[in-house]
Design a protein around this motif. Structure first.
Motif, short mmCIF file in Angstrom:
data_model
loop_
_atom_site.label_atom_id
_atom_site.label_comp_id
_atom_site.label_asym_id
_atom_site.label_seq_id
_atom_site.Cartn_x
_atom_site.Cartn_y
_atom_site.Cartn_z
N CYS A 162 -57.62 -13.22 -13.94
CA CYS A 162 -58.79 -14.04 -13.97
C CYS A 162 -59.94 -13.46 -14.76
N ARG A 163 -60.06 -12.11 -14.96
CA ARG A 163 -61.01 -11.27 -15.72
C ARG A 163 -60.64 -11.52 -17.34
N ARG A 164 -59.42 -11.78 -17.47
CA ARG A 164 -58.95 -11.99 -19.00
C ARG A 164 -59.41 -13.43 -19.35
N PRO A 166 -61.77 -15.75 -17.66
CA PRO A 166 -63.03 -16.32 -16.99
C PRO A 166 -63.13 -17.69 -17.16
N GLU A 167 -63.34 -18.31 -18.20
CA GLU A 167 -63.68 -19.39 -18.45
C GLU A 167 -62.48 -20.66 -18.69
N TRP A 183 -56.17 -20.95 -11.04
CA TRP A 183 -57.61 -20.69 -11.47
C TRP A 183 -58.33 -21.76 -12.13
N GLY A 186 -63.70 -21.29 -12.30
CA GLY A 186 -64.43 -20.17 -11.75
C GLY A 186 -63.73 -19.87 -10.37
N TRP A 188 -60.28 -19.33 -7.46
CA TRP A 188 -58.91 -19.17 -7.43
C TRP A 188 -58.28 -19.56 -5.99
N PRO A 270 -64.83 -16.14 -7.12
CA PRO A 270 -64.34 -15.31 -8.10
C PRO A 270 -63.86 -13.96 -7.89
#
Length: 271
Positions: A162-164, A166-167, A183, A186, A188, A270
């Motif tokens: 999710c951090r890799r 984000p959009e 995901w 924004g 999950w 998020p």
């Protein structure tokens, strides 16, 4: 040993469902002999009792775990539920019962604690392996990765992916436990996925795979082949879900973002 009458508890297989079973066990003063997932078959003679998931009760039990022992014990239970330990629910309930009766073993070498910590260590190691080996393939603008882990590693992989992205929008499909990490927008959600029928990958994805195979063929000399080293770098159990090892296929339509958006409704916040 508890004097409570024993039961076989059937639940939906989720962590919230397990915590609901814990709450109902203490409320009704019954001791689970073992737990049955949705598709499990009863093998014992103890009475079977179905326990529907109660999110409010599960939340109260989750908070009580830290108060009964410590936040570290609550993390131990949470991670322990994700492991591949046989009869993990019964092992966890035994410890929870001791914790609520102020009898939790304090020795980390105690067999009841040690078997759980070893299983958690295997869980974390496997999550780290999949974190670097999941191949996200492009299906019409949606990235899809498939894996077949021994333990339930999706919650541990969530933060990394999710951090890799984000959009972006992606789906990680756990074929072993029939669930997926969605995901999109924004948000999950980990939801059951009994079956995932994917169309052929997008044109750009198919071209990328073809270029990668040509590159491997051009740099791999026949005399320099080292299958043993290759298995060390990428063990066989990880190759079935690696898109680069799949047979070439013509491009197709893929799947749409609407699929992930619909699956992510009522999703969590998020990371």
């Amino acid at each position: 040993m508890s004097t409570w009458p024993q039961r076989v508890l059937r639940y939906d297989g989720t962590y919230a469902g397990f915590l609901t079973c814990v709450g109902e066990s203490f409320r009704q003063r019954i001791y689970p002999f073992y737990f049955l997932p949705p598709r499990g078959e009863q093998t014992g003679l103890y009475p079977l009792q179905a326990v529907p998931t109660d999110p409010a009760l599960a939340q109260r039990v989750y908070r009580a775990l830290a108060g009964a022992a410590s936040p570290a014990f609550r993390r131990l239970v949470t991670y322990g539920f994700l492991t591949d330990l046989p009869l993990r629910e019964r092992n966890l309930f035994d410890l929870i019962y001791l914790a609520f009766h102020q009898a939790l073993p304090q020795d980390p070498a105690d067999g009841r604690i040690l078997v759980l910590t070893r299983a958690i260590r295997r869980l974390v190691d496997e999550a780290e392996h999949w974190q670097g080996r999941v191949r996200l393939a492009d299906y019409g603008g949606v990235l899809v990765g498939q894996l077949a882990p021994q333990a339930r590693v999706l919650p541990l992989l969530r933060l990394h992916f999710c951090r890799r992205l984000p959009e972006g929008a992606f789906l990680l499909h756990d074929q072993t436990h029939r669930e997926g990490l969605f995901w999109a927008g924004g948000k999950w959600k980990v939801r059951p996925v009994d079956r995932l029928d994917l169309d052929r990958p997008a044109r750009a994805e198919a071209q990328c795979r073809q270029l990668w195979r040509r590159f491997l063929q051009s740099v791999a000399g026949e005399g320099a082949a080292n299958p043993a080293l290759r298995q060390t770098d990428l063990p066989l159990r990880f190759r079935g879900e690696t898109a680069d090892f799949h047979a070439p296929c013509p491009p197709g339509r893929g799947i749409s973002r609407d699929f992930l958006s619909e699956a992510s409704k009522n999703a969590d916040s998020p990371p």
